[in-house]
Scaffold this active site. Structure first.
Site, mmCIF file in Angstrom:
data_model
loop_
_atom_site.group_PDB
_atom_site.id
_atom_site.type_symbol
_atom_site.label_atom_id
_atom_site.label_comp_id
_atom_site.label_asym_id
_atom_site.label_seq_id
_atom_site.Cartn_x
_atom_site.Cartn_y
_atom_site.Cartn_z
ATOM 1 N N HIS A 43 40.529 70.774 -70.681
ATOM 2 C CA HIS A 43 41.530 72.190 -70.445
ATOM 3 C C HIS A 43 41.842 72.363 -71.898
ATOM 4 C CE1 HIS A 43 44.054 75.010 -68.253
ATOM 5 N NE2 HIS A 43 45.146 74.683 -69.045
ATOM 6 N N SER A 98 44.733 79.382 -70.062
ATOM 7 C CA SER A 98 45.476 78.710 -68.973
ATOM 8 C C SER A 98 46.461 79.406 -68.011
ATOM 9 C CB SER A 98 46.320 77.554 -69.745
ATOM 10 O OG SER A 98 46.780 76.612 -68.790
ATOM 11 N N ASP A 137 44.678 66.368 -67.667
ATOM 12 C CA ASP A 137 43.505 67.337 -68.004
ATOM 13 C C ASP A 137 42.506 67.283 -66.931
ATOM 14 O OD1 ASP A 137 41.936 68.352 -70.369
ATOM 15 O OD2 ASP A 137 40.335 66.809 -69.866
#
Length: 330
Positions: free
Chosen positions: A308, A177, A274
């Site tokens: 994610h 991320s 998400d």
């Protein structure tokens, strides 16, 4: 990308380390009885150790005072099996956490000890807050120069205190991320430091969709790390900083590196958080991959179902590739 830390009443200046032993060391303000003079790391490169656990096992914990950061950031250093008796030197992976995380997350949530069992690599997992791996344009809570801490201080400190290969072919950088963006950024800006770079659900394009990632970096850093300051500047960006940090604008800097990219193709449609996260990540990685392909730069990529989150199976695949590119322990 858009992950943010949960609220906590614990002061970040004294967050405990990433294991039960490290937790005890953090709570009682010192190393446990297992450390020895032969294993003990020292101060240097602007870092002063204020808390540690060197327990003779694989996972080592340190916390530093540094002029680069107002509070004392921590790091977990995961050593390979047999490190204390082998006498070998090892390659190093710098593994960077996302915004909804800290230096302990890969240990406490992702079983990094198990995922790296039997692998001859040192894994360094530093704190980064919600910094986007940047020195900010403005901070109203004291120094938050995370890029300086990671590159100018921590990296040489690791090489000075552990048996590493302090060279291009001895280091990889990877992240999830926000940390995936940080890995791409550091690999491009500091070309000679890392021969392998991996981004797991990390943004690779800052300016697409009217600069959505830059806006989010500014918003999250202002709210959670900088007391209203920003990474890139508001209302006008520091355009030179954005360009310097933007992976898709630094394509020549990825020449002669091993590159691994991973993103999800089907985020949860009910969870807007998400969906926005991984939709933006996927689009940015595709843009980045296209630019790499046009430049004739080889790269590996995975598009897999889901949203994610950090995929352990893809990390293991990635780790195999890293170890194939890095200098072998010896």
């Amino acid at each position: 990308m858009f992950d943010v830390p949960p609220p906590s009443s614990i002061s970040r200046r004294r967050l405990i380390g990433g294991s039960a032993a490290a937790a005890a060391a953090g709570l009682f303000g010192g190393a446990l009885a297992g450390s020895s003079a032969a294993q003990a790391a020292g101060d240097g490169y602007g870092l002063r150790i204020v808390d540690r656990n060197e327990n003779g096992g694989r996972l080592q914990y340190y916390r530093f005072a540094t002029d680069a950061i107002e509070w004392d950031p921590g790091v977990n250093v995961l050593l390979p099996d047999g490190y204390h008796t082998s006498g070998k030197r090892y390659p190093v992976l710098y593994l960077l956490h996302g915004g909804n995380a800290d230096f302990r997350t890969f240990h406490l949530q992702d079983n990094i000890v198990g995922l790296t069992a039997g692998r001859e690599v040192i894994v360094v997992m530093p704190d980064a807050s919600t910094s986007w791996y940047c020195n900010p344009v403005t901070s109203f809570v004291g120094p938050r120069n995370w890029e300086t801490f990671h590159i100018a201080q921590l990296l040489p400190w690791v090489d000075a205190n552990f048996r590493t290969f302090a060279e291009y072919n001895g280091r990889a950088v990877a992240g999830f991320s926000m940390g995936g963006f940080g890995a791409l950024k550091y690999a491009a800006k500091y070309y000679g430091h890392f021969c392998s770079v991996s981004s797991h659900s990390g943004p690779a394009s800052l300016r697409r969709d009217f600069g959505l990632v830059v806006h989010w970096a500014n918003a999250t850093s202002a709210a959670l790390d900088l007391g209203g300051g920003t990474v890139y500047g508001i209302p006008l960006w520091d355009e030179a900083r954005v360009t310097a940090d933007n992976p898709v604008q630094r394509i020549p800097s990825f020449q002669n590196k091993r590159i691994f990219l991973a993103a999800g193709t089907s985020p949860d449609p009910i969870n807007w958080f998400d969906t926005v996260n991984e939709t933006q990540v996927l689009a940015g990685q595709r843009e980045f991959r296209g630019a790499l392909a046009r430049a004739g730069i080889p790269h590996e990529w995975r598009e897999v179902p889901g949203g994610h989150f950090f995929r352990h199976d893809l990390f293991v695949q990635d780790l195999n590739g890293m170890l194939g590119r890095l200098r072998r322990a010896g």
